[in-house]
Every structure is written in C-alpha cells, then in structure tokens.
Design a protein around this motif. Structure first.
Motif, PDB file in Angstrom:
ATOM      1  N   CYS A 147     125.357  92.400  77.517  1.00  0.00           N
ATOM      2  CA  CYS A 147     125.413  92.142  78.952  1.00  0.00           C
ATOM      3  C   CYS A 147     126.120  93.320  79.610  1.00  0.00           C
ATOM      4  N   ALA A 148     125.413  94.036  80.464  1.00  0.00           N
ATOM      5  CA  ALA A 148     125.932  95.283  81.037  1.00  0.00           C
ATOM      6  C   ALA A 148     127.274  95.085  81.724  1.00  0.00           C
ATOM      7  N   ALA A 149     127.411  93.969  82.454  1.00  0.00           N
ATOM      8  CA  ALA A 149     128.643  93.754  83.221  1.00  0.00           C
ATOM      9  C   ALA A 149     129.875  93.787  82.319  1.00  0.00           C
ATOM     10  N   ASP A 150     129.708  93.338  81.082  1.00  0.00           N
ATOM     11  CA  ASP A 150     130.852  93.297  80.156  1.00  0.00           C
ATOM     12  C   ASP A 150     131.148  94.657  79.535  1.00  0.00           C
ATOM     13  N   TYR A 151     130.182  95.559  79.589  1.00  0.00           N
ATOM     14  CA  TYR A 151     130.323  96.782  78.776  1.00  0.00           C
ATOM     15  C   TYR A 151     130.345  98.092  79.552  1.00  0.00           C
ATOM     16  N   LEU A 152     129.779  98.123  80.752  1.00  0.00           N
ATOM     17  CA  LEU A 152     129.582  99.413  81.427  1.00  0.00           C
ATOM     18  C   LEU A 152     130.838 100.270  81.503  1.00  0.00           C
ATOM     19  N   ASN A 153     131.992  99.619  81.747  1.00  0.00           N
ATOM     20  CA  ASN A 153     133.218 100.404  81.907  1.00  0.00           C
ATOM     21  C   ASN A 153     134.085 100.433  80.656  1.00  0.00           C
ATOM     22  N   ARG A 154     133.532  99.898  79.555  1.00  0.00           N
ATOM     23  CA  ARG A 154     134.298  99.957  78.299  1.00  0.00           C
ATOM     24  C   ARG A 154     134.260 101.372  77.748  1.00  0.00           C
ATOM     25  N   SER A 155     135.363 101.753  77.096  1.00  0.00           N
ATOM     26  CA  SER A 155     135.421 103.070  76.465  1.00  0.00           C
ATOM     27  C   SER A 155     134.857 102.951  75.051  1.00  0.00           C
ATOM     28  N   LEU A 156     134.237 104.052  74.585  1.00  0.00           N
ATOM     29  CA  LEU A 156     133.623 104.026  73.241  1.00  0.00           C
ATOM     30  C   LEU A 156     134.698 104.293  72.186  1.00  0.00           C
ATOM     31  N   ASP A 157     135.716 103.450  72.178  1.00  0.00           N
ATOM     32  CA  ASP A 157     136.841 103.664  71.264  1.00  0.00           C
ATOM     33  C   ASP A 157     136.920 102.547  70.231  1.00  0.00           C
ATOM     34  N   LEU A 177     120.773  98.053  78.084  1.00  0.00           N
ATOM     35  CA  LEU A 177     121.742  97.307  77.266  1.00  0.00           C
ATOM     36  C   LEU A 177     121.205  95.923  76.923  1.00  0.00           C
ATOM     37  N   SER A 178     120.455  95.336  77.853  1.00  0.00           N
ATOM     38  CA  SER A 178     119.914  94.001  77.559  1.00  0.00           C
ATOM     39  C   SER A 178     118.843  94.064  76.471  1.00  0.00           C
ATOM     40  N   ARG A 179     118.203  95.230  76.333  1.00  0.00           N
ATOM     41  CA  ARG A 179     117.214  95.389  75.252  1.00  0.00           C
ATOM     42  C   ARG A 179     117.853  95.265  73.874  1.00  0.00           C
ATOM     43  N   GLY A 217     137.756 107.435  75.736  1.00  0.00           N
ATOM     44  CA  GLY A 217     137.736 107.963  77.107  1.00  0.00           C
ATOM     45  C   GLY A 217     136.342 108.046  77.709  1.00  0.00           C
ATOM     46  N   LEU A 218     135.324 108.044  76.866  1.00  0.00           N
ATOM     47  CA  LEU A 218     133.951 108.085  77.385  1.00  0.00           C
ATOM     48  C   LEU A 218     133.476 106.643  77.581  1.00  0.00           C
ATOM     49  N   THR A 219     133.063 106.315  78.803  1.00  0.00           N
ATOM     50  CA  THR A 219     132.625 104.936  79.034  1.00  0.00           C
ATOM     51  C   THR A 219     131.144 104.784  78.653  1.00  0.00           C
ATOM     52  N   VAL A 220     130.755 103.538  78.485  1.00  0.00           N
ATOM     53  CA  VAL A 220     129.367 103.243  78.120  1.00  0.00           C
ATOM     54  C   VAL A 220     128.425 103.748  79.213  1.00  0.00           C
ATOM     55  N   LYS A 221     128.804 103.541  80.468  1.00  0.00           N
ATOM     56  CA  LYS A 221     127.935 103.977  81.573  1.00  0.00           C
ATOM     57  C   LYS A 221     127.768 105.496  81.560  1.00  0.00           C
TER      58      LYS A 221
END
Ligand SMILES: Nc1ncnc2c1ncn2[C@@H]1O[C@H](COP(=O)(O)OP(=O)(O)OP(=O)(O)O)[C@@H](O)[C@H]1O
Ligand SMILES: [Mg+2]
Length: 239
Positions: A122-132, A116-118, A92-96
């Motif tokens: 790629c931020a676009a792929d991950y920002l809204n992903r949940s940490l599950d 994230l690029s460090r 439920g907690l997103t990367v962003k």
C-alpha cells in the motif's frame, strides 16, 4: 535481445571456474526462466549481464552491440536492469525517491501507488519510508521489484523475486510478470526455483556447474527438470 556468447568467469581469489563458456540468448518479448541447483552460477550470470563483474573471456551483446566492456551505469542507461537476489539497503533514500530515480524523473503518488500495488504494497504506508534496516526483507524485495517494473527496460533480470515473499504477495508478483510477458516489450529473464514462475515462462534454461545444462520450450522442459537436477547431483556428488 541479450546474448551471452561463450562467457567464462573465474573467481577473483582462487581463479576457480564459475561460468564455463556459457552461451544463452534472452529474446525480446519472451520470458526466460533460469533455474538450476544452488551454486550453479545463475546470479553470477546476472551480475555479468549487469556489468557488476566482467567475464574472463566471451562477449555480452545487447541487440547485437557488444557491451562486454561497458560499466553498470552505461548498461543501465541502455536499458538493462537487475533486481538483486539480496537487495541493498540505502539509508536516507525514500521509496518514492527510489521509484522516481528508477522511472527517470519525478513520479506522482498515484503512479507510485500503481507499481507498489502490483507487488502487494500500500503506497500510503511506504512512500516516505527509508530503504534502511527498518524494512523487512520481504518488503525490501517487493520494493526493488516495483522499482524495476516502473522502468521501461530492454532487458529486465529478476533474481529469485519470490525469495522471502509471502504467498499472497507471490501471487501478485506472478500476475505482474504475466502482465509484463503479455506486453511483450523487451526481454525478461527471471531466475527462479518456483514451479509457478516456470509455468509462465516461454523457455526454461537450466544452469548447473557453470554451464548451460539444457534450454528449451517450457512444455518440453518442465517434465525433464527432475532428471536434469538428479544428473547434476550425481555428477557433483556421486550420489
Ligand atoms: N567472488 C567469488 N569468489 C569465489 N566463489 C564465488 C564468487 N562468486 C561466486 N562464487 C561461487 O560461484 C558459484 C556460483 O554462485 P552463484 O551465486 O552464481 O550461484 P546461484 O546459481 O545463483 O546459486 P543460488 O541458487 O544459491 O542463488 C557458487 O559456488 C559461489 O560460491
Ligand atoms: Mg543466486
């Protein structure tokens, strides 16, 4: 500067000595790499620094202030951060959101992208992903590293940040740490078994059997490591 002062820790179940009167400084502006055999006590030391567990005796000092009795939240507020060997997942907690919490306020996509690029994501792929559970172990590990990089920490502790990470992302990670080292802000402790990580250290500490087996400048320590590991093996197994 973080100081472990004669710290002892016993296992909660059987009282076994896990950390045995260990003293070690992590100085401001330095990269200290902590290495040593499996089960030597490195992660336990990191957990003690973060306040996840408390020492049986001894003290932990941050810039001279005794923080031994302070809890995790208070230490985090003081600028101590720990990236776990096995990062926890938060459904439920997103990367962003995680990066915003870590940064202490809302961060925009461009800022998230920078961190994230460090670590090669790629931020676009991950920002809204949940940490599950849908994130792979390596992805989760790199997101956790990014969430520490984004914080302006007084003491940052990374526990085997290279574990489970592919070689290309590993190269980026090493560069990210080298940049942090060059910025020379705060103290940086990296627990690692990787020679490339050790090579960028200012000092290397070897922890074996709950004690500080040796510590010194990287140039001096690197050639000694094989011998130190061998001696520890002889002591532990008679081999
Ligand atoms: N709560 C506990 N109860 C019993 N034993 C414990 C406990 N916590 C840690 N240990 C033991 O203490 C020792 C040190 O563990 P620790 O995780 O600190 O090692 P480490 O140096 O980080 O090893 P690795 O390189 O494998 O990550 C291990 O033998 C471990 O099994
Ligand atoms: Mg460990």
């Amino acid at each position: 500067m973080l100081r472990f002062d004669s710290v002892c820790y016993n296992a909660p179940d059987d009282g076994a000595d896990i950390i045995k009167g260990l003293s070690l400084d992590v100085n401001d502006g330095e990269i200290l790499v902590v290495t040593g055999p499996n089960g030597g006590g490195k992660s336990t030391l990191a957990r003690l620094a973060m306040g996840i567990i408390r020492p049986a005796s001894g003290r932990i000092l941050l810039d001279g202030e005794d923080i031994t009795e302070k809890g995790i939240t208070e230490r985090a507020r003081l600028g101590v951060g720990y990236a776990f060997q096995s990062p926890p997942r938060f459904k439920g907690l997103t990367v962003k959101r995680l990066l915003s919490i870590a940064a202490g306020g809302e961060v925009d996509d461009a800022e998230c992208c920078r961190y994230l690029s460090r670590v090669g994501l790629c931020a676009a792929d991950y920002l809204n992903r949940s940490l599950d559970a849908t994130l792979s172990g390596g992805e989760l590990k790199r997101i956790e590293v990014a969430s520490l990089l984004i914080r302006g920490l007084r003491v940052a502790i990374y526990d085997e940040p290279e574990a489970g990470i592919d070689i290309w992302s590993f190269n980026m990670l090493v560069n990210a740490f080298a940049t942090l080292g060059r910025e020379k802000s705060g103290a940086l402790m990296i627990i690692s078994h990787q020679e490339r990580v050790m090579q960028m250290a200012d000092r290397i500490a070897v922890i074996a059997d709950g004690t500080l087996a040796d510590v010194g400048e990287t140039k001096k320590m690197l050639p000694l490591l094989t011998d130190i590991f061998r001696k520890d093996c002889i002591k532990a197994n008679g081999c």
